[in-house]
Design a protein around this motif. Structure first.
Motif, PDB file in Angstrom:
ATOM      1  N   THR A  32       0.899  -1.168   0.272  1.00 33.52           N
ATOM      2  CA  THR A  32      -0.029  -0.132  -0.697  1.00 33.52           C
ATOM      3  C   THR A  32       0.931   1.442  -0.137  1.00 33.52           C
ATOM      4  OG1 THR A  32      -0.185   0.191   2.355  1.00 33.52           O
ATOM      5  CG2 THR A  32      -1.758  -0.870   1.255  1.00 33.52           C
ATOM      6  N   GLU A  33       0.369   2.325  -0.647  1.00 37.59           N
ATOM      7  CA  GLU A  33       1.100   3.744  -0.680  1.00 37.59           C
ATOM      8  C   GLU A  33       1.494   3.983   0.670  1.00 37.59           C
ATOM      9  OE1 GLU A  33       1.820   6.179  -2.685  1.00 37.59           O
ATOM     10  OE2 GLU A  33       1.062   4.891  -4.636  1.00 37.59           O
ATOM     11  N   ASP A  34       1.050   3.604   2.114  1.00 35.17           N
ATOM     12  CA  ASP A  34       1.552   4.495   3.451  1.00 35.17           C
ATOM     13  C   ASP A  34       1.484   3.233   4.025  1.00 35.17           C
ATOM     14  OD1 ASP A  34      -1.222   2.473   3.711  1.00 35.17           O
ATOM     15  OD2 ASP A  34      -2.063   3.662   5.106  1.00 35.17           O
ATOM     16  N   ALA A  35       2.065   1.832   3.558  1.00 31.15           N
ATOM     17  CA  ALA A  35       3.610   0.822   3.914  1.00 31.15           C
ATOM     18  C   ALA A  35       4.007   1.050   5.384  1.00 31.15           C
ATOM     19  CB  ALA A  35       3.278  -0.217   3.012  1.00 31.15           C
ATOM     20  N   VAL A  36       4.230   0.202   6.466  1.00 27.11           N
ATOM     21  CA  VAL A  36       5.030   0.072   7.173  1.00 27.11           C
ATOM     22  C   VAL A  36       6.221  -1.110   7.122  1.00 27.11           C
ATOM     23  CG1 VAL A  36       3.996   0.109   9.323  1.00 27.11           C
ATOM     24  CG2 VAL A  36       5.929   1.036   9.050  1.00 27.11           C
ATOM     25  N   ALA A  37       7.505  -0.964   7.337  1.00 29.97           N
ATOM     26  CA  ALA A  37       7.950  -2.278   6.954  1.00 29.97           C
ATOM     27  C   ALA A  37       9.519  -1.966   8.881  1.00 29.97           C
ATOM     28  CB  ALA A  37       8.924  -2.554   5.811  1.00 29.97           C
ATOM     29  N   ILE A  38       8.693  -2.966   9.622  1.00 26.53           N
ATOM     30  CA  ILE A  38      10.493  -2.778  10.310  1.00 26.53           C
ATOM     31  C   ILE A  38      10.864  -4.203  10.161  1.00 26.53           C
ATOM     32  CG2 ILE A  38      10.131  -2.712  12.765  1.00 26.53           C
ATOM     33  CD1 ILE A  38       6.906  -1.522  12.613  1.00 26.53           C
ATOM     34  N   THR A  39      12.150  -3.788  10.098  1.00 31.66           N
ATOM     35  CA  THR A  39      13.501  -4.757  10.086  1.00 31.66           C
ATOM     36  C   THR A  39      14.895  -4.132  10.327  1.00 31.66           C
ATOM     37  OG1 THR A  39      14.830  -3.678   8.276  1.00 31.66           O
ATOM     38  CG2 THR A  39      12.012  -4.407   7.831  1.00 31.66           C
ATOM     39  N   PRO A  40      15.552  -5.202  10.659  1.00 35.09           N
ATOM     40  CA  PRO A  40      16.813  -4.841  11.677  1.00 35.09           C
ATOM     41  C   PRO A  40      17.066  -3.686  10.863  1.00 35.09           C
ATOM     42  CG  PRO A  40      16.787  -7.395  10.736  1.00 35.09           C
ATOM     43  CD  PRO A  40      15.543  -6.492   9.973  1.00 35.09           C
ATOM     44  N   ALA A  41      17.240  -2.952  10.001  1.00 34.69           N
ATOM     45  CA  ALA A  41      18.452  -1.663   9.640  1.00 34.69           C
ATOM     46  C   ALA A  41      17.053  -1.137   9.378  1.00 34.69           C
ATOM     47  CB  ALA A  41      18.377  -1.989   7.896  1.00 34.69           C
ATOM     48  N   GLY A  42      15.826  -1.244  10.855  1.00 25.74           N
ATOM     49  CA  GLY A  42      15.051   0.464  11.241  1.00 25.74           C
ATOM     50  C   GLY A  42      13.923  -0.021  10.487  1.00 25.74           C
ATOM     51  N   THR A  43      13.078   1.250  10.501  1.00 22.50           N
ATOM     52  CA  THR A  43      11.176   1.075  10.355  1.00 22.50           C
ATOM     53  C   THR A  43      11.037   2.363   8.901  1.00 22.50           C
ATOM     54  OG1 THR A  43      11.109   1.150  12.318  1.00 22.50           O
ATOM     55  CG2 THR A  43      10.127   1.803  11.037  1.00 22.50           C
ATOM     56  N   PHE A  44      11.188   1.589   8.118  1.00 25.84           N
ATOM     57  CA  PHE A  44      11.022   2.160   6.824  1.00 25.84           C
ATOM     58  C   PHE A  44       9.206   2.602   6.353  1.00 25.84           C
ATOM     59  CE2 PHE A  44      14.632  -0.679   6.528  1.00 25.84           C
ATOM     60  CZ  PHE A  44      15.550   0.663   6.615  1.00 25.84           C
ATOM     61  N   HIS A  45       8.649   3.938   5.955  1.00 23.73           N
ATOM     62  CA  HIS A  45       7.453   3.626   5.771  1.00 23.73           C
ATOM     63  C   HIS A  45       7.262   4.046   3.861  1.00 23.73           C
ATOM     64  CE1 HIS A  45       7.090   4.285   9.597  1.00 23.73           C
ATOM     65  NE2 HIS A  45       8.022   5.233   9.786  1.00 23.73           N
ATOM     66  N   GLY A  46       5.905   4.019   3.554  1.00 22.64           N
ATOM     67  CA  GLY A  46       5.146   3.964   2.211  1.00 22.64           C
ATOM     68  C   GLY A  46       6.730   2.940   1.451  1.00 22.64           C
ATOM     69  N   ARG A  47       6.374   3.166   0.353  1.00 21.32           N
ATOM     70  CA  ARG A  47       6.952   2.279  -1.487  1.00 21.32           C
ATOM     71  C   ARG A  47       8.000   3.106  -1.546  1.00 21.32           C
ATOM     72  NH1 ARG A  47       1.612   2.180  -5.143  1.00 21.32           N
ATOM     73  NH2 ARG A  47       0.446   0.605  -4.119  1.00 21.32           N
ATOM     74  N   LEU A 103      -3.507  -6.181  -1.199  1.00 25.75           N
ATOM     75  CA  LEU A 103      -2.068  -5.453  -0.892  1.00 25.75           C
ATOM     76  C   LEU A 103      -1.510  -5.254   0.436  1.00 25.75           C
ATOM     77  CD1 LEU A 103      -2.201  -1.558  -2.868  1.00 25.75           C
ATOM     78  CD2 LEU A 103      -1.767  -3.807  -3.619  1.00 25.75           C
ATOM     79  N   ILE A 104      -0.162  -5.080   0.708  1.00 26.71           N
ATOM     80  CA  ILE A 104       0.792  -5.828   1.886  1.00 26.71           C
ATOM     81  C   ILE A 104       0.621  -4.434   2.404  1.00 26.71           C
ATOM     82  CG2 ILE A 104       3.052  -6.036   3.017  1.00 26.71           C
ATOM     83  CD1 ILE A 104       3.181  -8.035   0.786  1.00 26.71           C
ATOM     84  N   SER A 105      -0.023  -4.117   3.606  1.00 27.01           N
ATOM     85  CA  SER A 105       0.197  -2.683   4.015  1.00 27.01           C
ATOM     86  C   SER A 105       0.977  -2.624   5.946  1.00 27.01           C
ATOM     87  CB  SER A 105      -1.240  -2.588   4.911  1.00 27.01           C
ATOM     88  OG  SER A 105      -2.051  -3.150   5.696  1.00 27.01           O
ATOM     89  N   ALA A 106       1.659  -3.605   6.171  1.00 31.27           N
ATOM     90  CA  ALA A 106       2.668  -3.942   6.965  1.00 31.27           C
ATOM     91  C   ALA A 106       3.325  -5.156   6.998  1.00 31.27           C
ATOM     92  CB  ALA A 106       2.180  -3.644   8.651  1.00 31.27           C
ATOM     93  N   GLN A 107       5.217  -5.358   7.819  1.00 34.08           N
ATOM     94  CA  GLN A 107       5.516  -6.489   7.440  1.00 34.08           C
ATOM     95  C   GLN A 107       6.896  -6.223   8.722  1.00 34.08           C
ATOM     96  OE1 GLN A 107       7.389  -7.091   3.183  1.00 34.08           O
ATOM     97  NE2 GLN A 107       8.603  -8.704   4.850  1.00 34.08           N
ATOM     98  N   THR A 108       7.265  -6.576   9.633  1.00 33.07           N
ATOM     99  CA  THR A 108       8.172  -7.138  10.087  1.00 33.07           C
ATOM    100  C   THR A 108       9.116  -8.206   9.882  1.00 33.07           C
ATOM    101  OG1 THR A 108       7.143  -8.382  11.407  1.00 33.07           O
ATOM    102  CG2 THR A 108       6.559  -6.695  12.275  1.00 33.07           C
ATOM    103  N   VAL A 109      10.044  -8.059   9.691  1.00 30.91           N
ATOM    104  CA  VAL A 109      11.499  -9.284   9.625  1.00 30.91           C
ATOM    105  C   VAL A 109      11.972  -8.776  10.538  1.00 30.91           C
ATOM    106  CG1 VAL A 109      13.224  -9.483   7.636  1.00 30.91           C
ATOM    107  CG2 VAL A 109      10.958  -7.772   6.914  1.00 30.91           C
ATOM    108  N   HIS A 110      12.401 -10.232  10.548  1.00 31.82           N
ATOM    109  CA  HIS A 110      13.747 -10.215  12.272  1.00 31.82           C
ATOM    110  C   HIS A 110      14.721 -11.716  10.979  1.00 31.82           C
ATOM    111  CE1 HIS A 110      15.554 -11.751  15.022  1.00 31.82           C
ATOM    112  NE2 HIS A 110      15.306 -12.819  15.269  1.00 31.82           N
ATOM    113  N   TYR A 111      15.623 -11.478  11.033  1.00 31.08           N
ATOM    114  CA  TYR A 111      16.235 -12.998  10.702  1.00 31.08           C
ATOM    115  C   TYR A 111      18.112 -12.470  11.502  1.00 31.08           C
ATOM    116  CZ  TYR A 111      17.777  -9.965   7.511  1.00 31.08           C
ATOM    117  OH  TYR A 111      18.699  -8.368   6.789  1.00 31.08           O
ATOM    118  N   THR A 112      18.638 -13.537  11.684  1.00 27.55           N
ATOM    119  CA  THR A 112      20.286 -12.945  12.074  1.00 27.55           C
ATOM    120  C   THR A 112      21.148 -13.797  10.487  1.00 27.55           C
ATOM    121  OG1 THR A 112      20.044 -13.608  14.593  1.00 27.55           O
ATOM    122  CG2 THR A 112      22.287 -13.525  13.807  1.00 27.55           C
TER     123      THR A 112
END
Length: 118
Positions: A32-47, A103-112
């Protein structure tokens, strides 16, 4: 032209195909246009943020071989995964996806990421 909204399973299948191309604009189109992704590298907004987040993941694991175990519950997906490249591996990957309107509106990612041993 069909106006049917894609199911989370359809979006996720398409997401995997798009990831395989390495085209970050194409991948971001499943968010989505307003999607958010939270990852080990930080939080990211929008496409634009999604392109950055996915870019970090693909750079960490170039040309990886992926093993995916998805579990869907309505509009939410828990994805357990592992990946291997020639030099690195991930054994503990876990993502969550929240879907909205096909569509995907939010995603969290965790990995080592660890170095592979011979």
């Amino acid at each position: 032209m069909s106006t049917a909204v894609r199911s989370p399973q359809e979006v996720f299948a398409d997401h995997g195909e798009r990831l395989g191309t390495g085209d970050l604009d194409l991948v971001a189109g499943n968010y989505t246009e307003d999607a958010v992704a939270i990852t080990p590298a930080g939080t990211f907004h929008g496409r634009a943020g999604i392109r950055q987040a996915i870019g970090h993941l693909l750079a960490d694991l170039p040309d990886a071989h992926w093993q995916l175990t998805p579990s869907f519950a309505g509009e939410v997906l828990l994805l357990r995964w592992s990946a291997r490249t020639t030099e690195h591996e991930v054994a503990d990957g876990v993502d969550t996806f929240v879907f909205r309107d096909g569509l995907i509106s939010a995603q969290t990612v965790h990995y080592t990421r660890t170095d592979r041993t011979a």
